[in-house]
Write a protein that holds these residues in place. Structure first.
Motif, PDB file in Angstrom:
ATOM      1  N   CYS A  39       0.853  -1.178   0.000  1.00 34.66           N
ATOM      2  CA  CYS A  39       0.000   0.000   0.000  1.00 34.66           C
ATOM      3  C   CYS A  39       0.894   1.234   0.000  1.00 34.66           C
ATOM      4  N   LEU A  51      -6.679  -4.079  -2.524  1.00 29.90           N
ATOM      5  CA  LEU A  51      -6.166  -2.760  -2.868  1.00 29.90           C
ATOM      6  C   LEU A  51      -7.036  -2.114  -3.941  1.00 29.90           C
ATOM      7  N   PRO A  62      -1.433   2.157  -5.640  1.00 32.98           N
ATOM      8  CA  PRO A  62      -2.273   1.170  -4.941  1.00 32.98           C
ATOM      9  C   PRO A  62      -2.387   1.529  -3.459  1.00 32.98           C
ATOM     10  N   CYS A  64      -4.917   0.677   0.300  1.00 34.01           N
ATOM     11  CA  CYS A  64      -5.849  -0.250   0.926  1.00 34.01           C
ATOM     12  C   CYS A  64      -7.282   0.196   0.662  1.00 34.01           C
TER      13      CYS A  64
END
Length: 78
Positions: A39, A51, A62, A64
């Motif tokens: 992340c 993600l 990317p 979470c």
């Protein structure tokens, strides 16, 4: 909370680490969807399914999904 530093020496055969396990904790998988990525916000490795892409600093990164905190709570729930 500093980690205890371990003293290492280079052995005659060129190896330095005796206690370190070989390989990567993020082993390559056979399918692209099962791979992990880190992340951009929290740095934790997550499966790609957890993600989402978010535009940060002018580039898609990317992160979470839904948020890092909510995902941690969801994964640590017994």
């Amino acid at each position: 909370m500093a980690k205890d530093s371990t003293k290492t020496t280079i052995e005659a055969d060129g190896l330095r680490y005796r206690s370190k396990a070989p390989g990567s904790p993020f082993a390559a998988t056979s399918s692209f969807g099962a791979a992990t990525m880190s992340c951009f916000l929290c740095g934790k490795h997550r499966p790609r399914a957890m993600l989402k892409s978010k535009k940060l600093l002018g580039k898609s990164q990317p992160v979470c999904s839904p948020t890092c905190k909510e995902l941690d709570e969801l994964l640590t729930k017994p």
